[in-house]
Each structure stands twice: as C-alpha cells, then as structure tokens.
Design a protein around this motif. Structure first.
Motif, mmCIF file in Angstrom:
data_model
loop_
_atom_site.group_PDB
_atom_site.id
_atom_site.type_symbol
_atom_site.label_atom_id
_atom_site.label_comp_id
_atom_site.label_asym_id
_atom_site.label_seq_id
_atom_site.Cartn_x
_atom_site.Cartn_y
_atom_site.Cartn_z
ATOM 1 N N ARG A 76 0.821 -1.224 0.000
ATOM 2 C CA ARG A 76 0.000 0.000 0.000
ATOM 3 C C ARG A 76 0.849 1.265 0.000
ATOM 4 N NH1 ARG A 76 -5.451 -0.789 1.286
ATOM 5 N NH2 ARG A 76 -5.595 1.353 0.498
ATOM 6 N N ASN A 77 2.148 1.121 -0.250
ATOM 7 C CA ASN A 77 3.075 2.273 -0.327
ATOM 8 C C ASN A 77 3.144 3.076 0.973
ATOM 9 O OD1 ASN A 77 3.730 1.795 -3.111
ATOM 10 N ND2 ASN A 77 1.750 2.699 -3.661
ATOM 11 N N VAL A 131 -6.749 8.539 4.895
ATOM 12 C CA VAL A 131 -6.103 9.552 5.733
ATOM 13 C C VAL A 131 -4.587 9.423 5.661
ATOM 14 C CG1 VAL A 131 -5.731 10.327 8.102
ATOM 15 C CG2 VAL A 131 -8.034 9.822 7.320
ATOM 16 N N ILE A 132 -4.103 8.207 5.845
ATOM 17 C CA ILE A 132 -2.658 7.973 5.891
ATOM 18 C C ILE A 132 -2.000 8.291 4.551
ATOM 19 C CG2 ILE A 132 -0.904 6.178 6.165
ATOM 20 C CD1 ILE A 132 -2.773 4.919 8.275
ATOM 21 N N SER A 133 -2.625 7.904 3.461
ATOM 22 C CA SER A 133 -2.081 8.168 2.127
ATOM 23 C C SER A 133 -1.972 9.664 1.860
ATOM 24 C CB SER A 133 -2.970 7.513 1.064
ATOM 25 O OG SER A 133 -2.444 7.698 -0.221
ATOM 26 N N PRO A 136 -9.471 8.826 -2.062
ATOM 27 C CA PRO A 136 -8.234 9.624 -2.098
ATOM 28 C C PRO A 136 -6.970 8.783 -2.253
ATOM 29 C CG PRO A 136 -9.670 10.425 -0.366
ATOM 30 C CD PRO A 136 -10.289 9.159 -0.873
ATOM 31 N N ASP A 137 -6.933 7.631 -1.583
ATOM 32 C CA ASP A 137 -5.759 6.759 -1.666
ATOM 33 C C ASP A 137 -5.505 6.341 -3.113
ATOM 34 O OD1 ASP A 137 -3.645 5.094 -0.780
ATOM 35 O OD2 ASP A 137 -4.988 3.369 -0.762
ATOM 36 N N GLU A 138 -6.547 5.863 -3.772
ATOM 37 C CA GLU A 138 -6.420 5.432 -5.172
ATOM 38 C C GLU A 138 -6.095 6.617 -6.081
ATOM 39 O OE1 GLU A 138 -9.391 3.815 -8.652
ATOM 40 O OE2 GLU A 138 -9.657 2.970 -6.633
ATOM 41 N N TYR A 139 -6.718 7.762 -5.817
ATOM 42 C CA TYR A 139 -6.513 8.945 -6.667
ATOM 43 C C TYR A 139 -5.066 9.417 -6.614
ATOM 44 C CZ TYR A 139 -7.457 13.459 -8.856
ATOM 45 O OH TYR A 139 -7.443 14.538 -9.715
ATOM 46 N N ILE A 140 -4.503 9.473 -5.409
ATOM 47 C CA ILE A 140 -3.111 9.930 -5.271
ATOM 48 C C ILE A 140 -2.148 8.940 -5.919
ATOM 49 C CG2 ILE A 140 -1.256 10.298 -3.579
ATOM 50 C CD1 ILE A 140 -3.312 11.647 -1.785
ATOM 51 N N ASN A 141 -2.395 7.648 -5.738
ATOM 52 C CA ASN A 141 -1.522 6.639 -6.345
ATOM 53 C C ASN A 141 -1.575 6.669 -7.867
ATOM 54 O OD1 ASN A 141 -0.363 5.496 -3.998
ATOM 55 N ND2 ASN A 141 -2.217 4.322 -3.598
ATOM 56 N N LYS A 142 -2.737 7.058 -8.416
ATOM 57 C CA LYS A 142 -2.891 7.131 -9.875
ATOM 58 C C LYS A 142 -2.381 8.444 -10.452
ATOM 59 C CE LYS A 142 -6.898 4.222 -11.012
ATOM 60 N NZ LYS A 142 -8.305 4.273 -11.506
ATOM 61 N N ASN A 143 -2.690 9.541 -9.762
ATOM 62 C CA ASN A 143 -2.479 10.862 -10.357
ATOM 63 C C ASN A 143 -1.423 11.730 -9.671
ATOM 64 O OD1 ASN A 143 -4.893 10.732 -12.277
ATOM 65 N ND2 ASN A 143 -5.880 10.391 -10.299
#
Length: 602
Positions: free
Chosen positions: A146-147, A274-276, A347-354
């Motif tokens: 999960r980075n 939150v953590i991401s 948000p977690d998925e969005y940050i990892n993608k974009n």
C-alpha cells in the motif's frame, strides 16, 4: 461532558502544574530578573519578548500580545478547548475533574484510566508484533504493497495483530489486568465459554484522541475477499464503545490534523485514505470511525477549522454519505465543500494514480455544498424540456429552503434562473412556497425598530470606547493591577469608582470580577480571572496583571491614580461638550476636584 468546572478546581489544577515546567517544553527560558524570558512560540522573532512569571503563573508576549495563564497556554499550543486543556493538566497532576450526573463516578473514572493504560500497552504490543519479522511479516508486506513506508508507520503507531487466539490476552494479563477488564476494554471477546483476542490477523490502527490517549483501535484484514466457513470477514473491525471510547465523539487522526492549523479540515471515510493523504504532505485530514458523521464530530472539526471539505468515495453510497454530512455540518452552523475525484474510488487510489499535485488541485476546486446538491438533482432531469425544468425547480427549491444565508439563497436562485431560463420571480415564489410550510424552522428577522435600537446601543458603546486618552488608560490599568493585590486599596477605589465607570469594556469586566472576588472575601486570582477572557480581550486583561514594571503602591499612589482618572474623564467630557450651561458646570466640577486634590496633598 464535564459540568462547569469550579474556580476552586481550576485553581487546584493550576497549583499542581507549574507554568515554568510546562512552558519549558516549548520555549527555552532564561531567568530575567524576577521572571523568565524566551522566544515567543506564537510568532516569529529574533529577540526574546516572551515572558513568564512563576510568581503569578502567567505568560505575556510584548511582541504579539499573546497572554494568559497556564490553561490558556495549553489551549494555544495544543489546539484544545478550555475543558480539554483543563483535563490534560488534571491528568498530569493526577486530579479527577467531577463529571455531570450521567453515571460518571470515581469507579467509572478508574475503569477509564485502566482501559487507557491497557490500550497504550496494546498499541505498543501491536507495533512490536509488526516490527518483528517472524510475527509481522504479513503486516509488513501489506503496508509495503500500500506504499506506506516505515516512517509513516511510526507516525501513526500502526501495528499488526497476530493470528493467535490469546496472545494479547496473555500479554495484558502479565501486566496485571484481569480477564474481565480486558473484555470490558474491548480487547477480548467471550464466545462459547472461551476468551479470544478481539483483533486477530489484522493490521492495526490506533485511534488517538486530541490529548494523545489511545482510546481504541481499528483493525483491517489484508485480503478484502476473505471468507471463513462461507462467512465473509468484515474488512474493518473497530473497538466497541467503552468508558474510554465513544465513536461519535472522536475522529481518526484529529490528533495530527489539529496541529496543521489549516483553515479547513478534509473529512474522508477510511484510515488508509487519511494515511495516504497525510504522507503526501497534506496533514489536515481526518476520518470517521466506521460510522456516519455525527453532530459531535462536526463540532469537533469546526473547533480546529472554519470549513470542512468532504472527500468521500465517488460511488453511490459515498455520494449519499456526503449529502448527509453536508446537512449535519450545516445543522451545527458549519460550512462545507465537496471534493470530487474523477476516475478514482477514494483519495488513496486517486493519489496513487495521479499524484499529490492533482489531489491538491482537486482540493482547490472543491465544490460548494449547495452547488454540489444542485448538480446532483440536475443530472436526474432533462432541463432542455419544460417538464424537466419544472421538476428540477421543484427539487432545487427544497434545497434553497434548507439554506439560512439570504445572500447564498439569492445567488443560487439567480444562477438557476440563468441556467434554466425560468424567471427569478417564479423560482423565488416556489422557494417561498416551500419555506411557508415550515415557518418554525426559520430564524425570526428583527423589526426595523429592534434593529435600530440594537445599532444605537452598539454605537453608544463604540463612542464610549473612543472617549479615552493614553493617560486615562494607563492610570486605570495601573489602578486595577494595584487593587487586585490589596483589599485596603480596593476599598479606597470602590468608594470613588464603580466597576461600570472604567473606560474600556475589558477594564469594566475586569473591575467587575476583581470587585466580585473581594465581595465574596476572596483575594482575586489572576489565573482564574483571565479564564473569562479570550482573543484580544485576553491580551488587554493580562497586561493589567503582567507588566515588566513591578507596581508598588500605597494609599497615596491610589489616591493619585483616582484623581488622575477623575480629571481625565472630566477633560474628555469638557472637550466634547457643546452646550454652554453644561460646559460651565463641568468647569466648576473640575475646579472642585482640583481643590480637593490640592487639599489632600497639603
């Protein structure tokens, strides 16, 4: 929630906590005469202007004006409200603050203390299990996937619950906790006559309150589709309600978000979201604890920020939850906007993608909540048709009926009129139709006469504040400082100058509190009195008690100050008077006061 804490209790808490010891955690203090000084923690400076009096248990910055007692220092540095600051200091001193008559007793307080201690030990246990390669390998692998680097693991105190029936139970029992305590604390469960660890084979998220206490846990499975005997294991498992844990009154990561001191707080749904976001450098983010947002949570967030940005999942359930959150936030007087994330679930998925920059852009473009609601209903109707427009206006009017700001209502009615081609008057009529059915829910608008009276009172108060001079303010400030330390000097002053006759609103309030203390046979305590002030008023009031000049005063000093104040007030009246007869009377009064003063001096 604690009832109003008595002055005696506040005094006791402050007595048990030395302001020098506490402030030294934040400021490098050096002895400076009778006081201590250092660089102010509340504004940037190169030359120390921050002073702390151990004798008076007060602090004051002569640069930015920050002032107060120990409780107010805690409020500023920890971003806590008054009651929570008192609780923090009480906990440090081992003092129990009495609670309201809600069943809170010494026994319940002791249970809460024991649970908090168990939670602290459990958080350390889970962290150590994750750190141990042989025990926590699965948890380590999950966070890597999960980075989530170890630095973030440490910040949040993340952990791993082993796939063991009673490993935590045995650990807590070895520390002196009974099985009943462990079960009541929500860390174990009874099933079929046996006792099991509640959290097993999960990565663990400690839930920490704004005072730094571990109040509960969230545990997440590492395989979203895991089943046991045909039963799907819930993705998240949270601590149950306990004397230490109320899901509806706490938020995940608020203990970190409050320190961001941002103008808004981002609210999302999951711990990993939150953590991401936090590790991407955006620290003003929190999550609810497995339940829909409550009024208490909304109020808690608004304590630390002026606006809440809702960032829920973009699916249907997330949209419904966002609409509910908007209504709850507005019901407690808060403002909100909605962050919409395209082509990502959360948000977690969005940050990892974009990447984080795109997420920051989404924050910047967050949609005002009313506009968000209108955009959702607009999608339901074909507003290119007459029937579609009628149905859309009907629904939009319901949204307008829930708004309490007249300017906002006017702006959106105008916008909808422009978008649909329906006249503004027609939409306004539909809005009035909706509100007329629910009159009891709308604030009463004052009459013109009432408004004028209120305005006139405010203007009189303003004029009164303006009719001062530097000499008058200085004399009143010194006089208040002197009488706060000596009952005899107070008695001299009270005969000639009533509390309501001081020049500024702060000094009138301060005089009232000092006079009231003496009336009840108490010596005024600055650390208690200052609890009645906040903001700029606190700075002005604190300067009365805290000044680099150590006031010395006897009866002669007080008489001199009283005559200075009386004469300054007369001069102000003389300078503003235009009526000749009144002016003559004021001059005669001034001569009388001067003669009285000269007679006393002789």
């Amino acid at each position: 929630m604690p009832r109003r804490v008595s002055d005696d209790m506040i005094s006791r808490i402050c007595d048990e906590n030395d302001i020098i010891d506490y402030v030294s955690q934040y400021v490098q203090l050096k002895k400076s005469g009778r006081d201590y000084s250092g660089l102010c923690p509340f504004h940037h400076e190169k030359t120390p202007s921050f002073h702390v009096s151990q004798e008076k248990q007060l602090f004051h910055c002569f640069g930015c004006g920050a002032s107060g007692n120990l409780v107010q220092f805690v409020m500023r540095t920890e971003n806590l409200d008054f009651i929570d600051s008192l609780k923090l200091l009480a906990d440090k001193a081992g003092i129990v603050i009495p609670e309201d008559d809600d069943g809170f007793s010494d026994e319940k307080h002791e249970k809460k203390k024991r649970i908090l201690e168990m939670n602290k030990l459990s958080a350390r246990f889970f962290y150590n299990c994750l750190k141990d390669k042989s025990i926590g390998e699965k948890g380590q692998h999950y966070f890597v996937k999960r980075n989530i680097p170890w630095k973030t693991v440490t910040v949040y105190g993340l952990g791993f619950a082993p796939d063991s029936r009673d490993m935590l139970i045995k650990h807590l029992a070895s520390k002196g906790f009974s099985i009943d305590e462990i079960v009541e604390g929500g860390l174990a469960v009874r099933r079929d006559g046996k006792i099991y660890d509640k959290f097993r084979n999960r990565v663990m998220f400690p839930i920490i309150d704004v005072r730094g206490n571990v109040i509960g846990f969230g545990g997440r499975i590492m395989d979203d589709n895991k089943e046991v005997n045909g039963y799907k294991i819930p993705k998240y498992l949270n601590s149950p309600e306990t004397p230490a844990f109320d899901k509806g009154r706490n938020l995940f990561s608020l203990n970190l978000a409050k320190n961001a001191k941002a103008s808004e707080i981002i609210l999302c749904e999951g711990y990993m979201d939150v953590i991401s976001v936090y590790q991407a450098g955006i620290k003003n983010i929190v999550a609810t604890l497995g339940t829909a947002i409550t009024e208490n949570q909304a109020k808690l967030m608004l304590r630390y920020a002026g606006e809440i940005l809702i960032c829920y999942d973009s699916d249907e359930a997330g949209t419904k939850a966002a609409l509910k959150a908007i209504d709850i936030i507005h019901s407690v007087g808060g403002r909100s906007r909605v962050i919409r994330l395209k082509n990502a679930k959360d948000p977690d998925e969005y940050i990892n993608k974009n990447g984080v920059e795109k997420f920051k852009e989404a924050i910047k473009n967050a949609m005002p909540s009313t506009e968000f609601k209108i955009s959702l209903i607009k999608k339901q109707y074909d507003t290119t048709t007459t029937d579609g427009k009628i149905l859309f206006i009907e629904e939009a009017a319901k949204i307008f009926a829930g708004i309490r700001d007249a300017v906002e209502i006017d702006a959106y009615i105008t916008k909808v009129a422009e978008d649909t081609g329906i006249s503004r008057d027609a939409i306004l009529s539909k809005y009035r139709e909706k509100t007329s059915k629910n009159k009891g829910n709308y604030p009463r608008i004052p009459t013109k006469t009432e408004y004028q009276k209120k305005t006139e009172r405010k203007e009189r108060e303003t004029i009164r504040e303006e009719r001062t001079t530097p000499g008058l303010i200085a004399a009143e400030k010194r006089l208040l400082g002197l009488i706060s330390q000596n009952r005899k000097l107070y008695k001299m002053t009270e005969k000639r100058l009533k509390a309501e006759e001081f020049s500024t609103r702060v000094y009138r309030k301060l005089a009232g509190l000092i006079y009231d203390s003496y009336t009840h046979d108490n010596l005024p305590e600055p650390s208690i009195i200052l609890n009645s002030f906040s903001g700029d008023e606190l700075s002005e009031a604190s300067e009365v008690f805290y000044n680099l000049e150590v006031y010395s005063g006897d009866e002669a000093t007080v008489r001199e100050l009283l005559y200075t104040i009386i004469l300054e007030k007369l001069d102000i009246r003389i300078n503003s008077e235009t009526n000749a007869a009144n002016l003559a009377g004021l001059f005669r009064e001034r001569e009388r006061v001067l003669e009285e003063k000269n007679t006393w001096e002789e």
